[in-house]
Design a protein around this motif. Structure first.
Motif, PDB file in Angstrom:
ATOM      1  N   ASP A 240      47.112  29.120  49.721  1.00 53.18           N
ATOM      2  CA  ASP A 240      47.235  28.656  50.670  1.00 53.18           C
ATOM      3  C   ASP A 240      48.765  28.498  51.250  1.00 53.18           C
ATOM      4  OD1 ASP A 240      44.946  28.296  51.739  1.00 53.18           O
ATOM      5  OD2 ASP A 240      45.104  25.944  51.203  1.00 53.18           O
ATOM      6  N   PHE A 241      49.309  28.626  50.092  1.00 58.41           N
ATOM      7  CA  PHE A 241      51.318  28.358  49.698  1.00 58.41           C
ATOM      8  C   PHE A 241      52.433  29.569  50.217  1.00 58.41           C
ATOM      9  CE2 PHE A 241      49.753  30.332  45.546  1.00 58.41           C
ATOM     10  CZ  PHE A 241      50.517  31.188  45.576  1.00 58.41           C
ATOM     11  N   LEU A 242      50.643  30.829  50.863  1.00 55.82           N
ATOM     12  CA  LEU A 242      51.959  31.587  51.112  1.00 55.82           C
ATOM     13  C   LEU A 242      51.623  31.528  52.967  1.00 55.82           C
ATOM     14  CD1 LEU A 242      49.573  34.919  49.231  1.00 55.82           C
ATOM     15  CD2 LEU A 242      52.004  33.852  48.872  1.00 55.82           C
ATOM     16  N   GLY A 243      50.650  30.531  53.421  1.00 53.28           N
ATOM     17  CA  GLY A 243      51.237  30.397  54.964  1.00 53.28           C
ATOM     18  C   GLY A 243      50.319  30.882  55.167  1.00 53.28           C
ATOM     19  N   LEU A 244      48.985  31.169  54.816  1.00 53.32           N
ATOM     20  CA  LEU A 244      47.800  32.328  55.477  1.00 53.32           C
ATOM     21  C   LEU A 244      47.489  31.377  56.710  1.00 53.32           C
ATOM     22  CD1 LEU A 244      46.186  33.997  52.433  1.00 53.32           C
ATOM     23  CD2 LEU A 244      48.127  34.444  53.936  1.00 53.32           C
ATOM     24  N   ALA A 245      46.794  31.669  57.642  1.00 52.13           N
ATOM     25  CA  ALA A 245      45.954  31.112  58.528  1.00 52.13           C
ATOM     26  C   ALA A 245      44.731  30.889  58.493  1.00 52.13           C
ATOM     27  CB  ALA A 245      46.374  31.719  60.614  1.00 52.13           C
ATOM     28  N   THR A 246      44.208  30.452  58.530  1.00 48.70           N
ATOM     29  CA  THR A 246      42.531  29.491  58.612  1.00 48.70           C
ATOM     30  C   THR A 246      41.841  31.591  58.413  1.00 48.70           C
ATOM     31  OG1 THR A 246      42.182  27.973  59.014  1.00 48.70           O
ATOM     32  CG2 THR A 246      40.864  28.462  58.440  1.00 48.70           C
ATOM     33  N   ASP A 247      42.347  31.622  59.900  1.00 54.15           N
ATOM     34  CA  ASP A 247      41.079  33.408  59.878  1.00 54.15           C
ATOM     35  C   ASP A 247      41.843  34.415  59.650  1.00 54.15           C
ATOM     36  OD1 ASP A 247      43.443  33.100  61.731  1.00 54.15           O
ATOM     37  OD2 ASP A 247      42.456  33.110  63.816  1.00 54.15           O
ATOM     38  N   ASP A 248      42.956  34.436  59.028  1.00 56.68           N
ATOM     39  CA  ASP A 248      43.059  35.654  58.452  1.00 56.68           C
ATOM     40  C   ASP A 248      42.376  35.543  57.798  1.00 56.68           C
ATOM     41  OD1 ASP A 248      45.909  35.553  59.444  1.00 56.68           O
ATOM     42  OD2 ASP A 248      46.784  34.714  57.696  1.00 56.68           O
ATOM     43  N   ILE A 249      42.370  37.394  57.592  1.00 54.79           N
ATOM     44  CA  ILE A 249      41.408  38.089  56.492  1.00 54.79           C
ATOM     45  C   ILE A 249      41.840  38.772  55.039  1.00 54.79           C
ATOM     46  CG2 ILE A 249      40.090  39.800  55.902  1.00 54.79           C
ATOM     47  CD1 ILE A 249      39.338  40.241  58.800  1.00 54.79           C
ATOM     48  N   SER A 250      41.275  38.120  53.626  1.00 53.78           N
ATOM     49  CA  SER A 250      41.972  37.888  52.993  1.00 53.78           C
ATOM     50  C   SER A 250      41.268  38.553  51.896  1.00 53.78           C
ATOM     51  CB  SER A 250      42.434  37.082  51.932  1.00 53.78           C
ATOM     52  OG  SER A 250      41.174  36.075  51.767  1.00 53.78           O
ATOM     53  N   GLU A 251      42.512  39.667  51.159  1.00 57.61           N
ATOM     54  CA  GLU A 251      41.025  40.323  50.283  1.00 57.61           C
ATOM     55  C   GLU A 251      41.984  40.185  48.341  1.00 57.61           C
ATOM     56  OE1 GLU A 251      38.332  41.364  48.057  1.00 57.61           O
ATOM     57  OE2 GLU A 251      37.259  42.117  49.907  1.00 57.61           O
ATOM     58  N   ILE A 252      41.430  40.745  47.761  1.00 53.10           N
ATOM     59  CA  ILE A 252      42.652  41.221  45.941  1.00 53.10           C
ATOM     60  C   ILE A 252      42.391  42.488  45.725  1.00 53.10           C
ATOM     61  CG2 ILE A 252      42.435  38.787  45.095  1.00 53.10           C
ATOM     62  CD1 ILE A 252      39.565  39.415  43.633  1.00 53.10           C
ATOM     63  N   GLY A 253      43.170  43.058  44.558  1.00 55.81           N
ATOM     64  CA  GLY A 253      42.444  44.552  44.197  1.00 55.81           C
ATOM     65  C   GLY A 253      43.905  44.637  43.193  1.00 55.81           C
ATOM     66  N   GLN A 254      43.344  45.711  42.400  1.00 58.50           N
ATOM     67  CA  GLN A 254      44.390  46.148  41.206  1.00 58.50           C
ATOM     68  C   GLN A 254      44.607  47.059  41.867  1.00 58.50           C
ATOM     69  OE1 GLN A 254      45.225  48.341  37.926  1.00 58.50           O
ATOM     70  NE2 GLN A 254      43.180  48.292  38.737  1.00 58.50           N
ATOM     71  N   SER A 255      46.078  47.540  41.107  1.00 57.41           N
ATOM     72  CA  SER A 255      46.705  48.697  41.157  1.00 57.41           C
ATOM     73  C   SER A 255      47.882  49.055  39.889  1.00 57.41           C
ATOM     74  CB  SER A 255      47.644  48.600  42.545  1.00 57.41           C
ATOM     75  OG  SER A 255      48.425  50.415  42.912  1.00 57.41           O
ATOM     76  N   GLN A 256      48.485  49.515  39.732  1.00 53.30           N
ATOM     77  CA  GLN A 256      49.073  49.837  38.284  1.00 53.30           C
ATOM     78  C   GLN A 256      49.774  48.505  37.751  1.00 53.30           C
ATOM     79  OE1 GLN A 256      53.224  51.955  40.608  1.00 53.30           O
ATOM     80  NE2 GLN A 256      51.342  51.165  41.815  1.00 53.30           N
ATOM     81  N   GLY A 257      47.861  48.530  36.967  1.00 56.14           N
ATOM     82  CA  GLY A 257      48.725  47.538  36.118  1.00 56.14           C
ATOM     83  C   GLY A 257      48.594  45.885  36.355  1.00 56.14           C
ATOM     84  N   LEU A 258      48.802  45.495  38.133  1.00 53.93           N
ATOM     85  CA  LEU A 258      48.982  44.344  38.781  1.00 53.93           C
ATOM     86  C   LEU A 258      47.672  43.816  39.528  1.00 53.93           C
ATOM     87  CD1 LEU A 258      52.592  44.386  39.317  1.00 53.93           C
ATOM     88  CD2 LEU A 258      51.759  43.507  37.425  1.00 53.93           C
ATOM     89  N   LEU A 259      47.853  42.356  39.271  1.00 45.94           N
ATOM     90  CA  LEU A 259      46.626  41.719  40.449  1.00 45.94           C
ATOM     91  C   LEU A 259      47.345  41.860  41.252  1.00 45.94           C
ATOM     92  CD1 LEU A 259      43.558  40.713  40.876  1.00 45.94           C
ATOM     93  CD2 LEU A 259      44.857  38.441  40.704  1.00 45.94           C
ATOM     94  N   HIS A 260      46.722  42.097  43.062  1.00 54.60           N
ATOM     95  CA  HIS A 260      47.688  42.125  44.357  1.00 54.60           C
ATOM     96  C   HIS A 260      46.831  41.274  44.731  1.00 54.60           C
ATOM     97  CE1 HIS A 260      48.702  45.456  43.002  1.00 54.60           C
ATOM     98  NE2 HIS A 260      50.010  45.851  43.867  1.00 54.60           N
TER      99      HIS A 260
END
Length: 355
Positions: A240-260
């Protein structure tokens, strides 16, 4: 260099044997292990030099409500068991479902017979080896079942061990139960973990990320639960500290050894954050780009996956199409179209020939 191995009546130096083995394609390479004990011993250093055996993106495993499949995008000879035909009792299984994919291994659940019998395996489509997974104990008769999510945690460097993590959500006399369990290949048993907050529902298609010994899964309301399968502990991060809206779509991923962490707002603006190198608890904006105009179906049907080695994003549009988007330039390309347009989720597949 002396050699104890002999072939065709003459001795070959060990470094020459390693050089030969390092140039073989996968099938001849594994057959060469049967030539002699020396060749078997030398296959380990040869595998690290063999370009054919290195983890490279071959294609996508995908899953629908009715079947699983594989789409090859490498253009080379396909060494992958795309139909999972080497699984035990493959001919009698009425249905095989891919639950997860991690570093070249698949977690597969199979059903057959009446009454239905369930089997679960960890399967390597490249080497066609499998390990049977003991099923979790069933719920008590008093519990109302709401769902399970299974995830696989495997690191190729740790060839001797993998873990399976299951999140189970149920109710018992109106009391919420949201528990995760971990299965270890070393013990062959499940361990019960913590009872998490009831609102930490793991997403229906969670696309878990296994990185630095922890399995990360997206939950509802822009939260990520990270499980340490060896220690059976968890940590929850609220974005939530990223200022996301409730209806934003979110996902996680991994690239070049870092969590995104990725988010998409109602205006089709995508933002991608990564943790700071010095202070991993702080997240910084790495990419921001507009996807408006290139996407033709509702974002709720998309599946997002990052390229593991490049600043590129794969987007499944929910109509069978896969787009590749360069994050620096926002340039997009059609990669493939799945034969089954009802594909519910997909996984990038990079084969592992070590196990």
């Amino acid at each position: 260099m002396q050699s104890n191995g002999e072939i065709w009546g003459g001795a070959l130096p060990d470094d020459v044997v390693v050089e030969i083995l390092s140039r073989l394609p996968p099938k001849p390479f594994f057959r060469s292990k049967c030539v002699s004990k020396t060749w078997l011993a030398l296959s380990s250093p040869a595998s690290r030099l063999n370009k054919h055996l290195q983890p490279t993106l071959r294609g996508f495993f995908w899953e629908t409500r009715f079947q699983s499949g594989f789409t090859n995008i490498s253009g080379g000879i396909d060494e992958v068991d795309a139909t999972l035909s080497a699984l035990p009792y493959h001919a009698v299984h009425d249905r095989c479902q891919i639950m997860d994919c991690c570093n070249g291994l698949l977690l597969v659940k199979c059903w057959f017979g009446c009454p239905t019998i369930e089997h679960m395996y960890v399967y390597n489509p490249a080497t066609r080896k499998h390990i049977f997974i003991e099923l979790l104990p069933p719920l008590s008769p008093k519990e109302t079942f709401y769902g399970e999510n299974f995830s696989l945690a495997f690191q190729p460097q740790d060839q001797s061990q993998f873990h399976v993590v299951c999140f189970r959500h149920s109710h018992n006399q109106n009391v919420c139960s949201n528990i995760f369990f971990t299965f270890s290949s070393n013990s062959g048993k499940w361990r019960q973990g913590e009872n998490l907050e009831c609102d930490l529902h793991v997403a229906y298609t969670p696309k878990p990320i296994f990185l630095d010994g922890k399995l990360h899964l997206r939950t509802e309301a822009h939260k990520v639960v990270s499980v340490d399968p060896k220690n059976n502990t968890s940590v929850v991060t609220n974005f939530d500290f990223l200022g996301l809206a409730t209806d934003d779509i979110s996902e996680i991923g991994q690239s070049q050894g870092l969590l995104h962490f990725m988010s998409l707002n109602e205006f089709h603006m995508m933002s991608i954050w990564v943790p700071e190198t010095i202070h991993p608890q702080n997240w910084i904006l790495k990419h921001q780009l507009s996807l408006d105009g290139m996407l033709f179906v509702s974002p709720w049907y998309w599946n997002l996956t990052l390229h593991p080695e490049k600043d590129a994003l794969f987007v499944h549009l929910g109509n069978g199409r896969i787009l590749s988007i360069e994050l620096q330039t926002a340039k997009s390309n059609d990669i493939c179209v799945f034969s089954d347009r009802l594909c519910s989720t997909f996984w990038l597949y990079m084969p592992c020939f070590l196990v």
